[in-house]
Scaffold this active site. Structure first.
Site, mmCIF file in Angstrom:
data_model
loop_
_atom_site.group_PDB
_atom_site.id
_atom_site.type_symbol
_atom_site.label_atom_id
_atom_site.label_comp_id
_atom_site.label_asym_id
_atom_site.label_seq_id
_atom_site.Cartn_x
_atom_site.Cartn_y
_atom_site.Cartn_z
ATOM 1 N N ARG A 178 104.494 106.119 112.864
ATOM 2 C CA ARG A 178 105.869 105.785 112.455
ATOM 3 C C ARG A 178 106.229 104.369 112.896
ATOM 4 O O ARG A 178 107.016 103.686 112.266
ATOM 5 C CB ARG A 178 106.871 106.830 112.901
ATOM 6 N N GLY A 199 106.816 95.194 120.692
ATOM 7 C CA GLY A 199 106.489 95.524 122.082
ATOM 8 C C GLY A 199 107.692 95.762 122.969
ATOM 9 O O GLY A 199 107.674 96.643 123.826
ATOM 10 N N ALA A 200 108.753 94.972 122.785
ATOM 11 C CA ALA A 200 109.908 95.089 123.687
ATOM 12 C C ALA A 200 110.734 96.315 123.315
ATOM 13 O O ALA A 200 111.459 96.314 122.326
ATOM 14 C CB ALA A 200 110.757 93.826 123.615
ATOM 15 N N ASP A 201 110.574 97.360 124.115
ATOM 16 C CA ASP A 201 111.291 98.608 123.836
ATOM 17 C C ASP A 201 111.872 99.205 125.111
ATOM 18 O O ASP A 201 112.068 100.405 125.202
ATOM 19 C CB ASP A 201 110.360 99.605 123.117
ATOM 20 N N ASP A 233 94.262 89.210 121.279
ATOM 21 C CA ASP A 233 94.592 90.057 122.430
ATOM 22 C C ASP A 233 94.086 89.333 123.676
ATOM 23 O O ASP A 233 93.075 88.617 123.618
ATOM 24 C CB ASP A 233 93.902 91.433 122.304
ATOM 25 N N LYS A 235 111.505 114.143 121.025
ATOM 26 C CA LYS A 235 110.214 113.640 121.524
ATOM 27 C C LYS A 235 110.343 113.298 123.004
ATOM 28 O O LYS A 235 111.340 112.723 123.429
ATOM 29 C CB LYS A 235 109.808 112.401 120.721
ATOM 30 N N GLN A 273 99.000 100.613 119.070
ATOM 31 C CA GLN A 273 100.016 100.456 118.011
ATOM 32 C C GLN A 273 99.576 99.443 116.955
ATOM 33 O O GLN A 273 100.036 99.474 115.810
ATOM 34 C CB GLN A 273 101.372 100.041 118.589
ATOM 35 N N SER A 326 112.218 95.987 116.721
ATOM 36 C CA SER A 326 111.943 97.428 116.692
ATOM 37 C C SER A 326 111.905 97.989 118.118
ATOM 38 O O SER A 326 111.116 97.531 118.944
ATOM 39 C CB SER A 326 110.586 97.656 116.017
ATOM 40 N N LYS A 364 111.899 93.742 128.846
ATOM 41 C CA LYS A 364 110.711 93.335 128.084
ATOM 42 C C LYS A 364 111.095 92.299 127.030
ATOM 43 O O LYS A 364 112.159 92.394 126.420
ATOM 44 C CB LYS A 364 110.087 94.556 127.399
HETATM 45 N N1 LIG Z 1 108.999 99.550 118.926
HETATM 46 C C1 LIG Z 1 108.419 100.719 118.939
HETATM 47 O O1 LIG Z 1 108.783 101.615 118.191
HETATM 48 C C2 LIG Z 1 107.260 100.949 119.850
HETATM 49 C C3 LIG Z 1 106.489 102.101 119.683
HETATM 50 C C4 LIG Z 1 105.379 102.289 120.480
HETATM 51 C C5 LIG Z 1 105.064 101.348 121.447
HETATM 52 N N2 LIG Z 1 105.858 100.249 121.634
HETATM 53 C C6 LIG Z 1 105.518 99.247 122.639
HETATM 54 O O2 LIG Z 1 104.428 98.489 122.119
HETATM 55 C C7 LIG Z 1 103.654 97.971 123.186
HETATM 56 C C8 LIG Z 1 102.195 98.224 122.927
HETATM 57 O O3 LIG Z 1 101.926 99.614 122.945
HETATM 58 P P1 LIG Z 1 100.401 100.150 122.755
HETATM 59 O O4 LIG Z 1 100.474 101.620 122.717
HETATM 60 O O5 LIG Z 1 99.738 99.441 121.629
HETATM 61 O O6 LIG Z 1 99.766 99.668 124.137
HETATM 62 P P2 LIG Z 1 98.228 99.354 124.449
HETATM 63 O O7 LIG Z 1 98.133 99.330 125.926
HETATM 64 O O8 LIG Z 1 97.356 100.290 123.690
HETATM 65 O O9 LIG Z 1 97.996 97.877 123.859
HETATM 66 C C9 LIG Z 1 98.663 96.729 124.331
HETATM 67 C C10 LIG Z 1 97.709 95.549 124.170
HETATM 68 O O10 LIG Z 1 98.425 94.337 124.422
HETATM 69 C C11 LIG Z 1 97.517 93.437 125.070
HETATM 70 N N3 LIG Z 1 98.336 92.397 125.729
HETATM 71 C C12 LIG Z 1 99.110 92.505 126.826
HETATM 72 N N4 LIG Z 1 99.782 91.352 127.046
HETATM 73 C C13 LIG Z 1 99.405 90.501 126.047
HETATM 74 C C14 LIG Z 1 99.757 89.171 125.705
HETATM 75 N N5 LIG Z 1 100.634 88.468 126.426
HETATM 76 N N6 LIG Z 1 99.178 88.601 124.631
HETATM 77 C C15 LIG Z 1 98.277 89.291 123.878
HETATM 78 N N7 LIG Z 1 97.908 90.563 124.148
HETATM 79 C C16 LIG Z 1 98.474 91.164 125.216
HETATM 80 C C17 LIG Z 1 96.730 94.311 126.015
HETATM 81 O O11 LIG Z 1 95.509 93.690 126.374
HETATM 82 C C18 LIG Z 1 96.523 95.565 125.159
HETATM 83 O O12 LIG Z 1 95.319 95.539 124.426
HETATM 84 C C19 LIG Z 1 104.214 98.611 124.462
HETATM 85 O O13 LIG Z 1 105.080 97.677 125.085
HETATM 86 C C20 LIG Z 1 105.003 99.789 123.947
HETATM 87 O O14 LIG Z 1 106.046 100.150 124.828
HETATM 88 C C21 LIG Z 1 106.936 100.029 120.848
#
Ligand SMILES: NC(=O)c1ccc[n+]([C@@H]2O[C@H](COP(=O)([O-])OP(=O)(O)OC[C@H]3O[C@@H](n4cnc5c(N)ncnc54)[C@H](O)[C@@H]3O)[C@@H](O)[C@H]2O)c1
Length: 320
Positions: free
Chosen positions: A108, A215-217, A157, A65, A136, A288, A221
């Site tokens: 996933r 979120g922390a990836d 949010d 990917k 996500q 994760s 982060k």
């Molecule tokens: N662990 C994994 O497998 C995995 C997979 C995909 C994404 N991620 C991570 O997940 C996170 C979210 O991805 P996404 O695609 O949903 O992004 P996204 O931009 O679609 O959504 C993130 C949301 O978080 C909100 N936000 C930001 N800071 C905030 C806070 N302090 N409190 C509350 N809300 C807050 C934003 O307003 C936004 O709506 C990213 O950091 C991404 O890298 C991790």
């Protein structure tokens, strides 16, 4: 031979959360049993976001990917995360398919968290807290609803409009917008933000809460107050990746916790090598980071289904 081309709409139609959960759980089992190959994710960090190259092989399948994370994208009308996956024949290397993996990533990621919750959350968990209601977050709810009879879903949010959009997307579920504290006090809490400073406080958590720290990836982060990690049972998807880029990366670097604080991997729990939840009061955390075996396991059944159904476009990418 030619290469199947599967766009986002095609992949979405072929995805099914129950099948994704089965495929992902099996992938973690293979990984724990030494039947998968997965080098470390390669990060390419640029000014506005980062890219990751994520290859993996599972029995009978191999793929890679290519995915970005650009947190400023929603303001430009683009998703934060977009992904493509090349799925190849492990015997010859032939590229069998190129597919959109944006939806695969979301499915996933939700599936993996819900699998972790199945083993680590209290079985009587009925409330789900979602912090960060972006892309996500949707699959966190979809997957958890298959495992737990949820009575209440508490969503917070920073953007009220995003919370509203999330609530509207799930008209059949008891979803409500709440304060950060209320969402944090749920039985299962999923943190799904791009935060680089902890916002989830230990004092808000319910006894025996389970947290999916999604979120922390990437390096730097973090979403959880380190005090949570000092006392919690921490389970990671992959030790190397979590230490470098997961929820534990900053507290480990600062010496607030050590590798000794990490109880095991999701694969250890799935294979029964280590026990999941053992009492009703301990807080558990699933760290994760997202691993390539999850994507390749899902790509496999998407490819198989598409091949069987037929009618999808293909291209002679490789000249014989
Ligand atoms: N662990 C994994 O497998 C995995 C997979 C995909 C994404 N991620 C991570 O997940 C996170 C979210 O991805 P996404 O695609 O949903 O992004 P996204 O931009 O679609 O959504 C993130 C949301 O978080 C909100 N936000 C930001 N800071 C905030 C806070 N302090 N409190 C509350 N809300 C807050 C934003 O307003 C936004 O709506 C990213 O950091 C991404 O890298 C991790």
């Amino acid at each position: 031979m030619s290469t199947l081309l599967l766009g986002g709409k095609d992949v979405r139609k072929l995805l099914n959360m129950t099948e994704v959960m089965e495929a992902v759980e099996q992938a973690f089992r293979y990984w724990a049993l030494g039947k998968a190959t997965m080098p470390a994710k390669a990060y390419l960090v640029l000014e506005h976001g980062d890219f990751r190259a994520m290859p993996a092989a599972l029995p009978g399948c191999v793929g890679m990917k290519w995915v970005n994370v650009h947190p400023g994208n929603p303001a430009l009308g683009l998703p934060t995360i977009m992904a493509l996956l090349i799925y190849s024949d492990p015997a010859t290397g032939y590229p069998l398919a190129v597919m959109d993996a944006t939806e695969i990533t979301a499915y996933r990621t939700g599936a993996t968290a819900a699998i972790a919750s199945k083993y680590l959350a209290r079985q009587d968990a009925r409330t789900l807290g979602i912090i960060g209601a972006g892309r996500q977050a949707h699959t966190q709810l979809a997957a958890h609803a298959l495992v737990f009879p949820l009575r209440q879903i508490n969503v917070f949010d920073l953007s009220p409009a995003t919370t509203e959009k999330f609530i509207r997307s799930f008209p059949d579920y008891p979803v409500r917008g709440t304060s950060l504290e209320e969402a944090a006090a749920s039985d299962i809490v999923c943190t799904v933000t791009p935060a680089r400073a902890p916002f989830l406080k230990k004092k808000w958590l319910a006894p025996g809460a389970h947290i999916n720290a999604i979120g922390a990836d990437a390096e730097g982060k973090e979403e959880l107050e380190p005090d949570i990690l000092k006392e919690a049972v921490i389970v990671v998807d992959d030790l190397g990746q979590a230490s470098a880029a997961g929820e534990v990366n900053v507290p480990l670097r600062k010496g607030i916790i050590s590798l000794g604080n990490i109880y095991g991997t999701l694969g250890d729990i799935i294979t029964g090598r280590k026990k999941g939840r053992q009492d009703s009061r301990t807080v558990t955390v699933f760290d994760s980071t997202g691993v390539a075996i999850e994507d390749v396991a899902v790509a496999r059944f998407i490819y198989e289904k598409a091949k069987q159904a037929g009618g999808y476009p293909s291209l002679d990418i490789v000249e014989g």
